[in-house]
Design a protein around this motif. Structure first.
Motif, PDB file in Angstrom:
ATOM      1  N   PRO A 229      53.628  44.899  37.815  1.00 29.48           N
ATOM      2  CA  PRO A 229      52.810  45.692  38.648  1.00 29.48           C
ATOM      3  C   PRO A 229      51.102  45.096  38.187  1.00 29.48           C
ATOM      4  CG  PRO A 229      53.686  46.859  36.829  1.00 29.48           C
ATOM      5  CD  PRO A 229      54.695  45.640  37.091  1.00 29.48           C
ATOM      6  N   ALA A 230      50.980  44.542  37.099  1.00 35.48           N
ATOM      7  CA  ALA A 230      49.530  44.157  36.701  1.00 35.48           C
ATOM      8  C   ALA A 230      49.211  42.929  37.741  1.00 35.48           C
ATOM      9  CB  ALA A 230      49.537  43.828  35.518  1.00 35.48           C
ATOM     10  N   ARG A 233      48.372  44.772  40.966  1.00 30.77           N
ATOM     11  CA  ARG A 233      47.098  45.353  41.043  1.00 30.77           C
ATOM     12  C   ARG A 233      45.957  44.159  41.220  1.00 30.77           C
ATOM     13  NH1 ARG A 233      43.938  45.547  36.905  1.00 30.77           N
ATOM     14  NH2 ARG A 233      45.516  45.159  35.389  1.00 30.77           N
ATOM     15  N   ARG A 234      45.974  43.155  40.557  1.00 31.76           N
ATOM     16  CA  ARG A 234      45.114  42.070  40.872  1.00 31.76           C
ATOM     17  C   ARG A 234      45.037  41.497  42.047  1.00 31.76           C
ATOM     18  NH1 ARG A 234      46.594  41.241  35.000  1.00 31.76           N
ATOM     19  NH2 ARG A 234      48.468  40.089  35.503  1.00 31.76           N
ATOM     20  N   THR A 237      42.652  43.899  44.016  1.00 40.01           N
ATOM     21  CA  THR A 237      41.309  44.052  43.339  1.00 40.01           C
ATOM     22  C   THR A 237      40.573  42.942  43.592  1.00 40.01           C
ATOM     23  OG1 THR A 237      42.526  45.564  41.872  1.00 40.01           O
ATOM     24  CG2 THR A 237      40.326  44.740  41.106  1.00 40.01           C
ATOM     25  N   THR A 243      37.600  48.189  45.159  1.00 42.44           N
ATOM     26  CA  THR A 243      38.772  48.443  44.499  1.00 42.44           C
ATOM     27  C   THR A 243      38.510  48.166  42.798  1.00 42.44           C
ATOM     28  OG1 THR A 243      40.364  48.054  46.142  1.00 42.44           O
ATOM     29  CG2 THR A 243      41.505  48.245  44.284  1.00 42.44           C
ATOM     30  N   VAL A 247      38.981  51.180  40.353  1.00 42.98           N
ATOM     31  CA  VAL A 247      40.004  50.736  39.039  1.00 42.98           C
ATOM     32  C   VAL A 247      39.324  51.103  37.890  1.00 42.98           C
ATOM     33  CG1 VAL A 247      41.562  49.103  37.927  1.00 42.98           C
ATOM     34  CG2 VAL A 247      41.808  49.451  40.300  1.00 42.98           C
ATOM     35  N   GLN A 251      40.596  53.115  34.498  1.00 45.43           N
ATOM     36  CA  GLN A 251      40.780  52.595  33.315  1.00 45.43           C
ATOM     37  C   GLN A 251      39.975  53.194  32.249  1.00 45.43           C
ATOM     38  OE1 GLN A 251      40.215  48.370  34.403  1.00 45.43           O
ATOM     39  NE2 GLN A 251      42.289  48.049  34.331  1.00 45.43           N
TER      40      GLN A 251
END
Length: 276
Positions: A229-230, A233-234, A237, A243, A247, A251
């Motif tokens: 998932p990371a 996400r990157r 982003t 985004t 984010v 965080q």
């Protein structure tokens, strides 16, 4: 592939055990192999209308005892506080070597074993509600008398409509805090995300379509991609983009810490229930 089980008794059909039942029936289980009990005649009648063998304990004092006679598998669906009394009630009618599966939070294997004859194979299982639509996550833990065959039989009940994870009983409360309570976390996220969308001027219907559609799509993408998932996400982003700014706010809210605190609160409550 159709699931097959030996003669099975499902005692105290409620919301969770009802979801398990729905999952089994959706997987093709023959309704004739299952005997069901409920507390009220109304709920038993509703099950009979679906072609199931269901009896209410309110109108038939021997309903639970009758259901377990001849059953190789017994699933206990009552609330945690009622497990002990239910086992006291049916202990004398359990078949030798029967597999007894509890789906109650906080009811330990040791407390159940103390209520039944030697040789009864006890397995604890904690499914979550999406099992009713074929996407459950269930943790199972075997008691000392439960051999590999008992675990396999219990696993078959829940694997028919989801994923099964075998863990030591010491980890079961933690698993429940993640996957058992987890659907509520997701529903809360969707609820509040939709509220945020509405605050930006969208209608309820538009917010629902955007949030729920995005959630479904993101989960499907995560499952299909095979990536962490990371990483995904990157990929969404962009540096110095919108985004990234959003984010950063999330965080800053320490979501990981919040989820951990929520999970530990659920674990603490399960421990309280086990001592009640």
């Amino acid at each position: 592939m159709t699931i097959e089980l030996p003669r099975t008794a499902l005692l105290g059909v409620g919301s969770m055990s009802g979801a398990v039942l729905d999952g089994l029936l959706a997987a093709g289980l023959d309704p004739a192999t299952v005997a069901l009990t409920t507390k009220s005649e109304g709920s038993a009648a509703a099950l009979r209308e679906r072609g199931l063998d269901a009896t209410a304990s309110d109108t038939d004092a021997d309903a639970n005892r009758t259901a377990v006679r001849g059953a190789a598998l017994v699933v206990l669906g009552v609330k945690p506080y009622a497990i002990g009394d239910l086992l006291d009630e049916v202990a004398g009618d359990l078949e030798p070597g029967v597999v007894v599966v509890s789906v109650a939070v906080g009811t330990t294997i040791a407390s159940m074993a103390a209520k039944v004859p030697d040789g009864v194979r006890i397995v604890r299982a904690l499914p979550n509600t999406p099992i009713g639509v074929g996407h459950g996550v269930t943790g199972i833990s075997a008691g000392p008398a439960a051999d590999a065959d008992a675990v396999a039989l219990a696993s078959r009940v829940f694997a028919a409509s989801g994923v099964v994870i075998e863990v030591p009983e010491s980890q079961l409360d933690a698993l429940s805090a993640v996957s058992g309570s987890g659907p509520a976390y997701v529903f809360l996220l969707v609820e509040q995300w939709q509220q945020a969308a509405e605050s930006l001027g969208f209608t309820h219907e538009q917010a629902e379509a955007m949030v729920q559609g995005t959630l479904r799509g993101a989960v499907e993408l995560l499952g299909a991609s095979g990536r962490e998932p990371a990483d995904l996400r990157r990929a969404v982003t962009s540096p110095k983009g919108t985004t990234e700014r959003a984010v950063a706010v999330l965080q800053h809210a320490d979501l990981a810490g919040t989820f951990e605190r929520a999970s530990r609160a659920a674990i603490a409550r399960a421990e309280e229930l086990s001592k009640a």
